[in-house]
Design an enzyme around this catalytic site. Structure first.
Site, PDB file in Angstrom:
ATOM      1  N   ASP A  85       0.873  -1.170   0.000  1.00  0.00           N
ATOM      2  CA  ASP A  85       0.000   0.000   0.000  1.00  0.00           C
ATOM      3  C   ASP A  85       0.907   1.216   0.000  1.00  0.00           C
ATOM      4  O   ASP A  85       1.854   1.295   0.786  1.00  0.00           O
ATOM      5  CB  ASP A  85      -0.944   0.018   1.199  1.00  0.00           C
ATOM      6  CG  ASP A  85      -2.151   0.896   0.914  1.00  0.00           C
ATOM      7  OD1 ASP A  85      -2.917   0.563  -0.009  1.00  0.00           O
ATOM      8  OD2 ASP A  85      -2.324   1.930   1.581  1.00  0.00           O
TER       9      ASP A  85
ATOM     10  N   TYR B   1       2.115   9.284  -9.582  1.00  0.00           N
ATOM     11  CA  TYR B   1       2.574  10.648  -9.339  1.00  0.00           C
ATOM     12  C   TYR B   1       4.034  10.858  -9.732  1.00  0.00           C
ATOM     13  O   TYR B   1       4.584  11.936  -9.483  1.00  0.00           O
ATOM     14  CB  TYR B   1       2.385  11.003  -7.852  1.00  0.00           C
ATOM     15  CG  TYR B   1       0.934  11.010  -7.417  1.00  0.00           C
ATOM     16  CD1 TYR B   1       0.170  12.178  -7.451  1.00  0.00           C
ATOM     17  CD2 TYR B   1       0.304   9.843  -6.983  1.00  0.00           C
ATOM     18  CE1 TYR B   1      -1.166  12.189  -7.065  1.00  0.00           C
ATOM     19  CE2 TYR B   1      -1.035   9.834  -6.599  1.00  0.00           C
ATOM     20  CZ  TYR B   1      -1.760  11.010  -6.640  1.00  0.00           C
ATOM     21  OH  TYR B   1      -3.086  11.012  -6.266  1.00  0.00           O
TER      22      TYR B   1
HETATM   23  P1  ITT Z   1      -3.370  -2.284  -5.429  1.00  0.00           P
HETATM   24  O1  ITT Z   1      -4.180  -1.788  -4.235  1.00  0.00           O
HETATM   25  O2  ITT Z   1      -4.070  -3.311  -6.235  1.00  0.00           O
HETATM   26  O3  ITT Z   1      -1.977  -2.688  -5.039  1.00  0.00           O
HETATM   27  P2  ITT Z   1      -3.422   0.521  -6.231  1.00  0.00           P
HETATM   28  O4  ITT Z   1      -2.798   1.285  -7.352  1.00  0.00           O
HETATM   29  O5  ITT Z   1      -4.891   0.772  -5.957  1.00  0.00           O
HETATM   30  O6  ITT Z   1      -3.156  -1.036  -6.452  1.00  0.00           O
HETATM   31  P3  ITT Z   1      -2.717   1.723  -3.681  1.00  0.00           P
HETATM   32  O7  ITT Z   1      -4.083   1.716  -3.098  1.00  0.00           O
HETATM   33  O8  ITT Z   1      -1.554   1.344  -2.809  1.00  0.00           O
HETATM   34  O9  ITT Z   1      -2.586   0.772  -4.937  1.00  0.00           O
HETATM   35  O10 ITT Z   1      -2.467   3.180  -4.293  1.00  0.00           O
HETATM   36  C1  ITT Z   1      -1.200   3.580  -4.638  1.00  0.00           C
HETATM   37  C2  ITT Z   1      -1.271   4.818  -5.496  1.00  0.00           C
HETATM   38  O11 ITT Z   1      -0.218   5.702  -5.072  1.00  0.00           O
HETATM   39  C3  ITT Z   1      -0.966   4.482  -6.956  1.00  0.00           C
HETATM   40  O12 ITT Z   1      -2.143   4.264  -7.674  1.00  0.00           O
HETATM   41  C4  ITT Z   1      -0.197   5.702  -7.411  1.00  0.00           C
HETATM   42  O13 ITT Z   1      -1.082   6.704  -7.776  1.00  0.00           O
HETATM   43  C5  ITT Z   1       0.528   6.139  -6.151  1.00  0.00           C
HETATM   44  N1  ITT Z   1       1.881   5.537  -6.110  1.00  0.00           N
HETATM   45  C6  ITT Z   1       2.323   4.504  -5.337  1.00  0.00           C
HETATM   46  N2  ITT Z   1       3.594   4.207  -5.601  1.00  0.00           N
HETATM   47  C7  ITT Z   1       3.974   5.044  -6.578  1.00  0.00           C
HETATM   48  C8  ITT Z   1       5.171   5.209  -7.310  1.00  0.00           C
HETATM   49  O14 ITT Z   1       6.218   4.411  -7.110  1.00  0.00           O
HETATM   50  N3  ITT Z   1       5.210   6.155  -8.230  1.00  0.00           N
HETATM   51  C9  ITT Z   1       4.154   6.959  -8.465  1.00  0.00           C
HETATM   52  N4  ITT Z   1       2.984   6.867  -7.837  1.00  0.00           N
HETATM   53  C10 ITT Z   1       2.886   5.915  -6.899  1.00  0.00           C
END
Ligand code: ITT
Length: 206
Positions: free
Chosen positions: A67, A162
């Site tokens: 997450d 992002y």
């Molecule tokens: P899962 O829950 O299925 O893993 P998700 O994309 O919904 O996928 P999250 O709820 O953890 O995952 O949301 C993470 C968000 O934060 C992701 O969609 C990106 O917008 C941002 N994010 C996370 N890591 C990032 C990275 O390495 N570079 C850029 N944005 C990132």
């Protein structure tokens, strides 16, 4: 050793494979394609555990979940755990970035600081116990932080989310202008793995 990766975000899968592939070649990472749980935790750790437990229960395998998000200081840590849906459910990465840039439009450079945060959960089902009992032999989390600032305009083609609006501290480039290997060497996700590695090695006896 087989481990299920509980994410539906293909970009995360790619980064996991690159980061872990080099460090733990004995790990066979399979992707979780079962039902998605409701992510109603109030912290990155709670949400990572919710996702990992769902995958471990569904598959009976050790599970990893990530997450993550971008926390901006002047916004009190937002978007934070709401990063994936900052502009609304299903609106997508670009809408999320554009909304954030709008919200920070009047903010001077020195107050645009924040951090990418990644929390990874490792959950191992209890051997021989009914999965429905919800008992796990291992429930661990580890986090990584990557500080930087939000720039005024998106730049770069690599990465996801992002990355085009996040400039790591000490860098003139955004995370999306870095080569993937450069990002994966220093990112919040790489650091979270670094912190999880001893537990992962011990638990999975790799
Ligand atoms: P899962 O829950 O299925 O893993 P998700 O994309 O919904 O996928 P999250 O709820 O953890 O995952 O949301 C993470 C968000 O934060 C992701 O969609 C990106 O917008 C941002 N994010 C996370 N890591 C990032 C990275 O390495 N570079 C850029 N944005 C990132």
């Amino acid at each position: 050793m087989r481990v299920v990766l509980a994410t539906h975000n293909q970009h995360k899968v790619d980064e996991f494979q690159k980061i872990l592939g080099a460090r733990m070649p004995g790990l066979d990472i399979v992707r979780y394609d079962g039902p998605e749980p409701v992510e109603d935790g109030t912290t990155f750790a709670e949400n990572a555990l919710i996702k990992a437990k769902a995958a471990a229960l569904h598959t009976g395998l050790p599970a990893l979940a990530d997450d993550s998000g971008l926390s901006v200081d002047i916004l009190g840590g937002a978007p934070g755990i709401f990063s994936a849906r900052w502009a609304g459910h299903g609106k997508g990465d670009r809408a999320n970035r554009d909304l954030l840039l709008d919200q920070l439009a009047d903010i001077h450079d020195e107050h645009r600081e924040g951090a990418f945060v990644c929390t990874i959960a490792l959950v191992v089902p209890e051997r021989g116990k009914a999965a429905e009992a919800g008992e796990f032999a291992v429930e661990e989390v580890a986090s990584g932080f990557w500080r930087g600032m939000v720039v005024r305009e998106a730049r770069g083609e690599h990465g996801f989310g992002y990355d085009p609006v996040f400039q790591p501290a000490g860098s003139a480039l955004t995370a999306a202008e870095l080569a993937p290997a450069e990002k994966n060497a220093v990112s919040h996700r790489a650091l979270a793995f670094e912190n999880l590695l001893p537990i992962l090695s011990r638990t999975l006896a790799l």
